[in-house]
Design a protein around this motif. Structure first.
Motif, PDB file in Angstrom:
ATOM      1  N   GLY A   1       0.785  -1.224   0.000  1.00 35.69           N
ATOM      2  CA  GLY A   1       0.000   0.000   0.000  1.00 35.69           C
ATOM      3  C   GLY A   1       0.817   1.274   0.000  1.00 35.69           C
ATOM      4  O   GLY A   1       0.277   2.360   0.247  1.00 35.69           O
ATOM      5  N   SER A   2       2.118   1.183  -0.296  1.00 33.21           N
ATOM      6  CA  SER A   2       2.985   2.359  -0.195  1.00 33.21           C
ATOM      7  C   SER A   2       2.574   3.469  -1.158  1.00 33.21           C
ATOM      8  O   SER A   2       2.628   4.654  -0.794  1.00 33.21           O
ATOM      9  N   ALA A   3       2.159   3.117  -2.367  1.00 28.75           N
ATOM     10  CA  ALA A   3       1.777   4.148  -3.334  1.00 28.75           C
ATOM     11  C   ALA A   3       0.523   4.887  -2.860  1.00 28.75           C
ATOM     12  O   ALA A   3       0.457   6.120  -2.906  1.00 28.75           O
ATOM     13  N   LEU A   4      -0.467   4.139  -2.400  1.00 27.52           N
ATOM     14  CA  LEU A   4      -1.697   4.765  -1.909  1.00 27.52           C
ATOM     15  C   LEU A   4      -1.409   5.613  -0.676  1.00 27.52           C
ATOM     16  O   LEU A   4      -1.919   6.741  -0.551  1.00 27.52           O
ATOM     17  N   ILE A   5      -0.594   5.127   0.237  1.00 29.27           N
ATOM     18  CA  ILE A   5      -0.262   5.877   1.447  1.00 29.27           C
ATOM     19  C   ILE A   5       0.453   7.176   1.088  1.00 29.27           C
ATOM     20  O   ILE A   5       0.159   8.248   1.647  1.00 29.27           O
ATOM     21  N   GLY A   6       1.378   7.098   0.143  1.00 35.55           N
ATOM     22  CA  GLY A   6       2.092   8.299  -0.277  1.00 35.55           C
ATOM     23  C   GLY A   6       1.161   9.346  -0.859  1.00 35.55           C
ATOM     24  O   GLY A   6       1.281  10.548  -0.565  1.00 35.55           O
ATOM     25  N   LYS A   7       0.220   8.916  -1.691  1.00 36.17           N
ATOM     26  CA  LYS A   7      -0.730   9.858  -2.280  1.00 36.17           C
ATOM     27  C   LYS A   7      -1.665  10.423  -1.223  1.00 36.17           C
ATOM     28  O   LYS A   7      -2.051  11.598  -1.273  1.00 36.17           O
ATOM     29  N   ALA A   8      -2.048   9.597  -0.264  1.00 34.24           N
ATOM     30  CA  ALA A   8      -2.904  10.080   0.826  1.00 34.24           C
ATOM     31  C   ALA A   8      -2.166  11.120   1.663  1.00 34.24           C
ATOM     32  O   ALA A   8      -2.751  12.132   2.079  1.00 34.24           O
ATOM     33  N   ASP A   9      -0.886  10.893   1.914  1.00 36.22           N
ATOM     34  CA  ASP A   9      -0.095  11.876   2.660  1.00 36.22           C
ATOM     35  C   ASP A   9      -0.056  13.208   1.925  1.00 36.22           C
ATOM     36  O   ASP A   9      -0.183  14.281   2.531  1.00 36.22           O
ATOM     37  N   ARG A  10       0.122  13.154   0.602  1.00 35.13           N
ATOM     38  CA  ARG A  10       0.228  14.387  -0.185  1.00 35.13           C
ATOM     39  C   ARG A  10      -1.114  15.104  -0.326  1.00 35.13           C
ATOM     40  O   ARG A  10      -1.146  16.280  -0.701  1.00 35.13           O
ATOM     41  N   ALA A  11      -2.218  14.403  -0.014  1.00 33.20           N
ATOM     42  CA  ALA A  11      -3.539  15.036  -0.112  1.00 33.20           C
ATOM     43  C   ALA A  11      -3.741  16.091   0.972  1.00 33.20           C
ATOM     44  O   ALA A  11      -4.628  16.945   0.843  1.00 33.20           O
ATOM     45  N   GLY A  12      -2.940  16.048   2.039  1.00 29.54           N
ATOM     46  CA  GLY A  12      -2.940  17.143   3.000  1.00 29.54           C
ATOM     47  C   GLY A  12      -3.864  17.009   4.186  1.00 29.54           C
ATOM     48  O   GLY A  12      -3.933  17.931   5.006  1.00 29.54           O
ATOM     49  N   ASP A  13      -4.597  15.907   4.307  1.00 32.47           N
ATOM     50  CA  ASP A  13      -5.486  15.708   5.455  1.00 32.47           C
ATOM     51  C   ASP A  13      -4.889  14.598   6.314  1.00 32.47           C
ATOM     52  O   ASP A  13      -4.942  13.421   5.937  1.00 32.47           O
ATOM     53  N   PRO A  14      -4.318  14.929   7.477  1.00 31.97           N
ATOM     54  CA  PRO A  14      -3.665  13.899   8.294  1.00 31.97           C
ATOM     55  C   PRO A  14      -4.632  12.826   8.782  1.00 31.97           C
ATOM     56  O   PRO A  14      -4.223  11.672   8.987  1.00 31.97           O
ATOM     57  N   HIS A  15      -5.896  13.173   8.997  1.00 34.28           N
ATOM     58  CA  HIS A  15      -6.865  12.174   9.436  1.00 34.28           C
ATOM     59  C   HIS A  15      -7.154  11.177   8.310  1.00 34.28           C
ATOM     60  O   HIS A  15      -7.261   9.969   8.566  1.00 34.28           O
ATOM     61  N   TYR A  16      -7.268  11.686   7.079  1.00 34.34           N
ATOM     62  CA  TYR A  16      -7.465  10.775   5.943  1.00 34.34           C
ATOM     63  C   TYR A  16      -6.246   9.876   5.773  1.00 34.34           C
ATOM     64  O   TYR A  16      -6.384   8.663   5.546  1.00 34.34           O
ATOM     65  N   ALA A  17      -5.047  10.458   5.884  1.00 36.81           N
ATOM     66  CA  ALA A  17      -3.828   9.665   5.742  1.00 36.81           C
ATOM     67  C   ALA A  17      -3.770   8.560   6.794  1.00 36.81           C
ATOM     68  O   ALA A  17      -3.357   7.427   6.511  1.00 36.81           O
ATOM     69  N   ARG A  18      -4.184   8.869   8.019  1.00 37.83           N
ATOM     70  CA  ARG A  18      -4.204   7.861   9.079  1.00 37.83           C
ATOM     71  C   ARG A  18      -5.219   6.765   8.758  1.00 37.83           C
ATOM     72  O   ARG A  18      -4.949   5.575   8.934  1.00 37.83           O
ATOM     73  N   ALA A  19      -6.402   7.176   8.283  1.00 34.59           N
ATOM     74  CA  ALA A  19      -7.429   6.197   7.929  1.00 34.59           C
ATOM     75  C   ALA A  19      -6.949   5.276   6.813  1.00 34.59           C
ATOM     76  O   ALA A  19      -7.221   4.070   6.825  1.00 34.59           O
TER      77      ALA A  19
END
Length: 249
Positions: free
Chosen positions: A56-74
């Motif tokens: 899931g590294s690619a998805l996690i990286g994109k989630a991190d770049r989306a700017g919402d830490p709660h979404y990235a954690r989810a």
């Protein structure tokens, strides 16, 4: 009850964390019971196990770049659940005396498609796999004569029914800036990709589906039928509150 629509992704984090705690309290299935697995079902489960076993590294990286830490954690908690699915499927196969696969062409295709562009495309392709998985694990839960197999499939299915609304919400937000025709075109393209994927899985896993008393035609039809309510919810034309029910179609 969690209000995931009004509270944002903090509620989804709590949902994933509560499920993690419930899973820890429940414990694993009783692997020592062993599993009586039909050879066709073994081959089918091996392919799905490969699909669940990404980091899931690619998805996690994109989630991190989306700017919402709660979404990235989810997203991290979602990836952990998917990896747990891979772990349980591997243990189920071992209980039936079968090994896992190193890889499969279908998983390689989905991974390449998911990584083509940004988070929006990643989630659209991921949603194809998730919706197909809904119908597949339902077929295994309801049709497998082996109790351990049915239990594992039921556990995975319960998670997938939570994952689909999670991804639908993010996709609805991602498509919201587009004009209505653009949102409709995107979801129509997604439905077309889903129909194709459902047909491919129906053919590729036909012997296992037959063992589970599901015809290829019924499997592909059910996958396509589920796409309408989900596509409407993604583009904002359907009720968000009905996503969990749509995931059970």
């Amino acid at each position: 009850m969690l209000n995931k629509e009004s509270e944002g992704y903090e509620a989804w984090v709590r949902d994933f964390e509560a499920e993690r705690e419930r899973r820890a309290a429940t414990g694993d299935p009783e692997w020592e019971r062993g599993a009586a697995l039909d050879p066709a079902l073994v081959r089918s489960l091996q392919r799905f196990q490969v699909g669940e076993d990404g980091d899931g590294s690619a998805l996690i990286g994109k989630a991190d770049r989306a700017g919402d830490p709660h979404y990235a954690r989810a997203v991290r908690l979602f990836v952990a659940e998917e990896r747990n699915h891979a772990r349980m499927l591997a243990l189920l196969l071992a209980a039936g005396g079968a090994a896992t696969l190193e890889g499969h062409w279908s998983d390689a295709v989905f991974v390449r498609l998911r990584r083509l562009l940004g988070l929006r495309v990643e989630l659209l392709v991921l949603m194809v796999a998730e919706v197909v998985a809904l119908r597949y694990y339902r077929a295994v839960r309801d049709g497998a004569p082996d109790p351990l197999t049915a239990e594992v499939a039921g556990r995975i299915l319960a998670d997938e029914e939570r994952h689909v609304p999670f991804h639908c919400r993010r996709l609805r937000e991602a498509l919201a800036p587009l004009p209505a025709p653009g949102r409709r075109a995107a979801t129509l393209a997604w439905q077309g990709l889903l129909a194709g994927a459902g047909a491919v899985v129906a053919v590729d896993h036909g012997p296992a589906l037959r063992h589970l008393a599901v015809t290829r035609r019924a499997f592909a039809r059910d996958v396509l039928r589920s796409s309408g309510p989900l596509a409407g919810a993604i583009r904002g034309a359907g009720p968000a509150a009905g996503l969990r029910e749509a995931a059970r179609v």
